[in-house]
Enzyme design. Structure first.
Site, PDB file in Angstrom:
ATOM      1  N   LYS A   4       0.807  -1.220   0.000  1.00  0.00           N
ATOM      2  CA  LYS A   4       0.000   0.000   0.000  1.00  0.00           C
ATOM      3  C   LYS A   4       0.844   1.276   0.000  1.00  0.00           C
ATOM      4  CE  LYS A   4      -4.214  -1.827   0.228  1.00  0.00           C
ATOM      5  NZ  LYS A   4      -5.254  -1.607  -0.808  1.00  0.00           N
ATOM      6  N   GLU A  30     -10.425   5.630   2.856  1.00  0.00           N
ATOM      7  CA  GLU A  30     -11.024   4.467   3.510  1.00  0.00           C
ATOM      8  C   GLU A  30      -9.922   3.434   3.764  1.00  0.00           C
ATOM      9  OE1 GLU A  30      -9.775   2.650  -0.015  1.00  0.00           O
ATOM     10  OE2 GLU A  30     -10.501   4.683   0.322  1.00  0.00           O
ATOM     11  N   SER A  73       1.744  -9.630  -0.686  1.00  0.00           N
ATOM     12  CA  SER A  73       1.410  -8.208  -0.646  1.00  0.00           C
ATOM     13  C   SER A  73       1.484  -7.585   0.737  1.00  0.00           C
ATOM     14  CB  SER A  73       0.014  -7.986  -1.227  1.00  0.00           C
ATOM     15  OG  SER A  73      -0.944  -8.782  -0.547  1.00  0.00           O
TER      16      SER A  73
END
Length: 437
Positions: free
Chosen positions: A110, A132, A403
């Site tokens: 991210k 969010e 990830s």
């Protein structure tokens, strides 16, 4: 090209930033079925301005240089590729490799797009980032980027996910972000998006809505993908060092919720027909259990408009977004990115599913075979890789996008599944299990 220049090239990521998709209006595919910007009239000029500023930024040498420098010195890129020799040997089939995005600063992929979005916000003169989050990884990464840029940050998170991912809530708060609970509806990721959009509508002039995946109105599906595509461009180069010049993995696998980590890995390989691409969705309790028991959007959804985009969406009998479930909060979403919707129809990416049970098993298997604790999101892709690897020849190579790391999921997994894997109620080893040696 010198080694230094090669490194600069993939850190700059210019190939991804120059990709031809989507069309200028934000739609994907020749028939423009998916994507677009379905927003209220007051937001139309705001979205247009974001798109225009991003088009300038992605060819701005200073913007690209700043981003490349932060990727190298702040995120710690390039992330390595790791060969799971113990796990591969145990399965007895194809070789499983991991692209270690879990080793990035903040513990997931991210941070790749959060730094890009924060840099763009600063360039646009914004003073606040709003977003969010589901599992909290996007929230943590954005709070981190906001602290670095000395900007305000507000993160909307479903009330259920706040309880489930409490360590990430604390991280966001320590970093200076305001965490706003979404207490309506299913109290998870969809409601967090609804809540953040509503807050953003209150002051779009001073905020940038830093959307956390390849979803939402144009230009966000494109922009987030572009920032994430560094993952695949690195992997393409790294794998040639592992397997030889011109060589690539036989299969790439990544989990799919909104879809940014998967497009991050897949984009660099889309034009290579010899590389099979598999996105893995949450089957939850089972696809046969019906609404509220899975989040298999591409598997069982239909095209509809959701959160400013047209995409595959899980709908209930009234035609509204359906209730969804996944053990992984970051995948608990009834929609998916419009580019994934296009890639499904184009048959370039194969979409499969993994159940909660398979995911938990993969979570413990990787932890105890390789000493790597995966995020539950990432464990979806790993679970499917484990399923197919055992029936493939040993010379085949599977690359899984790891990830994120599983620190955030420890309490949830141990509380609900610990007994099955030899972890007692008080955290004391409870005896031999199927994973004990």
């Amino acid at each position: 090209m010198s080694e230094e220049k090669k490194e600069d090239a993939h850190l700059d990521n210019s190939s991804a930033l120059a990709t031809s998709l989507p069309h200028p209006d934000g739609f994907f595919g020749a028939d423009k079925t998916y994507g677009g910007a379905f927003v209220p009239p007051p937001l139309e000029p705001i979205m247009k301005n974001v798109a225009e500023e991003y088009e300038k930024a992605k060819i701005d040498p200073q913007f690209l240089a700043d981003l490349a420098n932060l990727r190298k010195t702040y995120i710690g890129r390039p992330s390595p590729i790791y060969h799971c020799q113990n796990l591969s040997k145990k399965l007895g089939g194809a070789q499983i490799y991991l692209k270690r995005e879990d080793l990035n600063h903040t513990g997931s992929h991210k941070i790749n797009h959060c730094l890009g979005e924060a840099l763009l916000a600063r360039q646009m003169g914004k003073t606040k980032l709003i977003a969010e989050t589901g599992a909290g990884q996007h929230g943590v990464a954005l709070a981190t980027a906001a602290a670095l840029m000395q900007m305000e940050c507000e993160i909307h998170m479903g009330e259920i996910d706040i309880k489930k991912e409490w360590p990430n809530v604390r991280r966001m708060q320590i970093l200076g972000a305001k965490v706003v609970p979404a207490t309506h509806g299913g109290k998870s990721l969809k409601e967090a998006v609804d809540s953040a959009f509503q807050a953003y509508m209150g002051d779009p002039e001073h905020m940038l809505f830093a959307i956390g995946s390849t979803v939402g109105p144009h230009p966000f599906p494109m922009m987030v993908r572009d920032f994430q595509a560094i993952v695949g461009f690195e992997a393409k180069e790294q794998f040639q060092e592992i397997a030889g010049p011109g060589k690539a993995p036989d299969i790439l696998l990544a989990c799919v919720g909104g879809g940014c980590n998967s497009l991050g890995l897949f984009t660099a390989f889309l034009d290579d027909p010899n590389v099979k691409l598999i996105g893995v969705e949450p089957a939850g309790h089972g696809l046969d259990k019906g609404e509220g028991h899975h989040s298999a959007t591409l598997t069982l959804g239909k095209p509809a408009v959701l959160h400013g985009m047209k995409c595959y969406t899980l709908l209930n009998s009234q035609g509204d977004p359906a209730s969804v479930h996944s053990c992984a909060s970051g995948l608990d979403y009834p929609g998916v990115g419009p580019e994934h919707s296009f890639l499904k129809d184009a048959a370039r990416v194969q979409y499969e599913t993994a159940t909660d049970e398979e995911v938990i098993d993969a979570f413990f298997e990787l932890s105890r075979s390789e000493g790597i604790i995966p995020a539950l999101e990432s464990a979806h892709a790993l679970a499917y890789a484990m399923k197919i690897a055992k029936d493939m020849p040993e010379d085949k190579k599977l690359l899984v996008n790891m990830s994120g790391r599983g620190d955030k999921d420890l309490d949830y997994v141990c509380d609900l599944h610990g007994d099955q894997y030899g972890i007692g109620k008080e955290g004391i080893f409870a005896g031999p299990t199927k994973h004990s040696k």
